[in-house]
Enzyme design. Structure first.
Site, PDB file in Angstrom:
ATOM      1  N   HIS A   9       0.820  -1.472   0.032  1.00 53.30           N
ATOM      2  CA  HIS A   9       0.188  -0.010   0.175  1.00 53.30           C
ATOM      3  C   HIS A   9       0.302   0.753   0.307  1.00 53.30           C
ATOM      4  O   HIS A   9       2.148   1.496   0.314  1.00 53.30           O
ATOM      5  CB  HIS A   9      -0.693   0.238   1.538  1.00 53.30           C
ATOM      6  CG  HIS A   9      -0.215   0.144   2.227  1.00 53.30           C
ATOM      7  ND1 HIS A   9       0.283   1.052   3.507  1.00 53.30           N
ATOM      8  CD2 HIS A   9       0.405  -0.981   3.054  1.00 53.30           C
ATOM      9  CE1 HIS A   9       1.353   0.688   4.448  1.00 53.30           C
ATOM     10  NE2 HIS A   9       1.072  -0.388   4.203  1.00 53.30           N
ATOM     11  N   GLU A  82      -2.392  -7.032   7.167  1.00 53.75           N
ATOM     12  CA  GLU A  82      -0.810  -6.705   8.359  1.00 53.75           C
ATOM     13  C   GLU A  82      -0.651  -7.077   9.285  1.00 53.75           C
ATOM     14  O   GLU A  82      -2.095  -8.256  10.144  1.00 53.75           O
ATOM     15  CB  GLU A  82      -0.063  -5.411   8.256  1.00 53.75           C
ATOM     16  CG  GLU A  82       0.519  -4.773   9.137  1.00 53.75           C
ATOM     17  CD  GLU A  82       1.774  -5.974   7.748  1.00 53.75           C
ATOM     18  OE1 GLU A  82       1.151  -6.680   8.077  1.00 53.75           O
ATOM     19  OE2 GLU A  82       3.173  -4.932   7.888  1.00 53.75           O
TER      20      GLU A  82
END
EC number: 5.4.2.12
Length: 205
Positions: A9, A82
């Site tokens: 990201h 994550e």
């Protein structure tokens, strides 16, 4: 042959502050959105059949910016989120060192053995990431897939694909909006590109 583009990201304000994000939902910064826009412009040169992301906003927002160039939808998959850093989330590296010195030393020297208070083990992150990845590879055989995930998760996935022990976690670097291309051939996965950030080279730091 199935192609997988594994992408990290864009930058968040917590990235800039060196804060542990983990499972916290932190949006992209202005710089992160610019990185994503540059990545989207570059990805128009490639054929992409499907776009997926982690279910955290920073990954989904990055994927959505890319998807705009393909007029495609983004499907979120929990397995690509994550690693949870438990009690460390929201803290800077200096704060973690100060308050969790012993755990932090293990995380930096033996990441595969680290048990962060309230967080996940690196192996668990790798297992769920690889499971989600292989499901997509099997479902969309012969197609090109883009997946937006996170730094720690991506390193764990890449090490797994390469059959490299998680103790080598710090031997791989994953910068914001980097591209990792993995080709799944008859004899297994081949990492073609690693941490490619050529599209962001002209951003002023």
């Amino acid at each position: 042959m199935t192609k997988i583009y594994l992408v990290r990201h864009g930058e968040t304000t917590w990235n800039a502050d060196a804060r542990a994000q983990g499972s916290k939902d932190v949006a992209l910064s202005e710089r992160g959105r610019l990185q994503a826009q540059l990545l989207a412009k570059r990805m128009k040169n490639y054929h992409i059949d499907h776009i997926f992301s982690s279910d955290l906003i920073r990954a989904y927002e990055t994927a959505s910016i890319i998807a705009g160039g393909f007029q495609s939808e983004v499907n979120q998959i929990h397995g690509f989120r994550e690693m949870s850093f438990g009690e460390w989330e929201g803290l800077t590296n200096d704060e973690i060192k100060q308050n969790y010195d012993t755990h932090f030393k293990i995380w930096r020297s033996q990441p595969h053995k680290a048990q962060i208070p309230g967080g996940e083990m690196l192996l668990d992150v790798q297992k769920r990431g690889l499971q989600a990845l292989h499901q997509l590879v099997n479902q969309y055989e012969g197609q090109s897939i883009l997946i937006v995930s996170h730094g720690t998760a991506l390193k764990a996935i890449l090490l797994g694909l390469l059959d490299i022990d998680l103790s080598y976690f710090y031997k791989i670097r994953q910068d914001n909006t980097c591209i990792n291309l993995v080709e799944f051939r008859d004899y297994g996965p081949v990492v073609v590109t690693l941490n490619d950030t050529a599209h962001t080279e002209n951003i002023l730091y």
